[in-house]
Design a protein around this motif. Structure first.
Motif, mmCIF file in Angstrom:
data_model
loop_
_atom_site.group_PDB
_atom_site.id
_atom_site.type_symbol
_atom_site.label_atom_id
_atom_site.label_comp_id
_atom_site.label_asym_id
_atom_site.label_seq_id
_atom_site.Cartn_x
_atom_site.Cartn_y
_atom_site.Cartn_z
ATOM 1 N N ARG A 197 51.326 32.060 52.136
ATOM 2 C CA ARG A 197 50.109 31.964 51.346
ATOM 3 C C ARG A 197 50.045 33.175 50.417
ATOM 4 O O ARG A 197 50.397 34.274 50.814
ATOM 5 N N ALA A 198 49.576 32.938 49.186
ATOM 6 C CA ALA A 198 49.464 34.040 48.226
ATOM 7 C C ALA A 198 48.211 33.880 47.390
ATOM 8 O O ALA A 198 47.772 32.770 47.096
ATOM 9 N N LEU A 199 47.668 35.015 47.015
ATOM 10 C CA LEU A 199 46.577 35.081 46.056
ATOM 11 C C LEU A 199 47.103 35.880 44.879
ATOM 12 O O LEU A 199 47.482 37.047 45.034
ATOM 13 N N LEU A 200 47.158 35.243 43.701
ATOM 14 C CA LEU A 200 47.703 35.865 42.503
ATOM 15 C C LEU A 200 46.572 36.255 41.568
ATOM 16 O O LEU A 200 45.646 35.470 41.365
ATOM 17 N N GLN A 201 46.680 37.436 41.007
ATOM 18 C CA GLN A 201 45.748 37.867 39.986
ATOM 19 C C GLN A 201 46.553 38.351 38.790
ATOM 20 O O GLN A 201 47.428 39.211 38.940
ATOM 21 N N ARG A 202 46.262 37.763 37.619
ATOM 22 C CA ARG A 202 46.898 38.231 36.402
ATOM 23 C C ARG A 202 46.244 39.558 36.049
ATOM 24 O O ARG A 202 45.026 39.665 35.994
ATOM 25 N N ILE A 203 47.082 40.563 35.815
ATOM 26 C CA ILE A 203 46.555 41.917 35.650
ATOM 27 C C ILE A 203 47.036 42.578 34.363
ATOM 28 O O ILE A 203 48.119 42.279 33.865
ATOM 29 N N SER A 204 46.206 43.485 33.894
ATOM 30 C CA SER A 204 46.643 44.422 32.865
ATOM 31 C C SER A 204 47.339 45.597 33.533
ATOM 32 O O SER A 204 48.317 46.128 33.032
ATOM 33 N N HIS A 205 46.802 45.987 34.714
ATOM 34 C CA HIS A 205 47.364 47.089 35.492
ATOM 35 C C HIS A 205 46.830 47.006 36.916
ATOM 36 O O HIS A 205 45.699 46.593 37.128
ATOM 37 N N ALA A 206 47.654 47.412 37.866
ATOM 38 C CA ALA A 206 47.218 47.526 39.261
ATOM 39 C C ALA A 206 48.036 48.609 39.943
ATOM 40 O O ALA A 206 49.175 48.883 39.568
ATOM 41 N N LYS A 207 47.416 49.225 40.958
ATOM 42 C CA LYS A 207 48.150 50.197 41.763
ATOM 43 C C LYS A 207 47.617 50.140 43.190
ATOM 44 O O LYS A 207 46.475 49.762 43.437
ATOM 45 N N VAL A 208 48.490 50.536 44.108
ATOM 46 C CA VAL A 208 48.110 50.595 45.511
ATOM 47 C C VAL A 208 48.427 51.988 46.024
ATOM 48 O O VAL A 208 49.483 52.543 45.734
ATOM 49 N N THR A 209 47.471 52.561 46.753
ATOM 50 C CA THR A 209 47.662 53.890 47.320
ATOM 51 C C THR A 209 47.515 53.843 48.825
ATOM 52 O O THR A 209 46.776 53.033 49.379
ATOM 53 N N VAL A 264 50.069 38.606 49.653
ATOM 54 C CA VAL A 264 50.870 37.594 50.327
ATOM 55 C C VAL A 264 50.740 37.709 51.841
ATOM 56 O O VAL A 264 50.605 38.804 52.384
ATOM 57 N N CYS A 265 50.764 36.537 52.495
ATOM 58 C CA CYS A 265 50.632 36.461 53.955
ATOM 59 C C CYS A 265 51.594 35.418 54.503
ATOM 60 O O CYS A 265 51.601 34.273 54.045
#
Length: 146
Positions: free
Chosen positions: A2-14, A31-32
């Motif tokens: 399963r996935a949730l998609l988001q169209r992005i200009s920018h993303a980051k994970v910390t 994603v799961c």
């Protein structure tokens, strides 16, 4: 899977205030892995994601894939996508794959995206992550490998 998609200009994970992955423009993909999933589902989902036409063409219509647009992806594991909220007020997560299977399929999914020509960065599996994004559109799409 399963996935949730988001169209992005920018993303980051910390994680612990350290950036472990970033991307954009392109997709943020939560994603799961679900009970019973295997590498075939990871491959199928990656293929669907790579071909999904949700990026604007020259006329401004959603007619291009992430590959066509030259976008990149930030892939973040999120077992809570398996939440079952059918009864009570507390979600159940028993439909999610076991952690060791989930991590393997998360890594395999990301590798399949790379094999489709997508630049990929990832979050840290199982970590307490902070995700920041600028959703482009907004465009948010739910997908299953089934």
């Amino acid at each position: 899977m399963r996935a949730l998609l988001q169209r992005i200009s920018h993303a980051k994970v910390t994680v612990d205030e350290v950036v472990v992955g970033q991307s954009g423009p392109g997709l943020l993909i939560f994603v799961c892995a679900m009970q019973g999933d295997d590498e075939q589902q990871a491959a199928k989902l990656a293929a669907k994601v790579s071909k999904l036409r949700i990026f604007k063409d020259d006329a401004g219509k959603m007619n291009r894939s992430i590959v066509d647009s030259g976008g990149s992806a930030l892939v973040v594991s999120q077992f809570t996508l398996a939440a079952n909220t059918a009864s009570g007020n507390r979600p159940g997560f028993s439909e999610a794959a076991a952690p060791e299977t989930g991590k393997h399929l998360y890594d395999v999914f990301a590798q399949y995206l790379v094999s489709h020509g997508i630049a990929v960065e990832k979050g840290k599996f199982g970590a307490d992550m902070a995700v920041e994004l600028i959703n482009d559109g907004p465009v948010t799409i739910w997908m299953d490998s089934q």
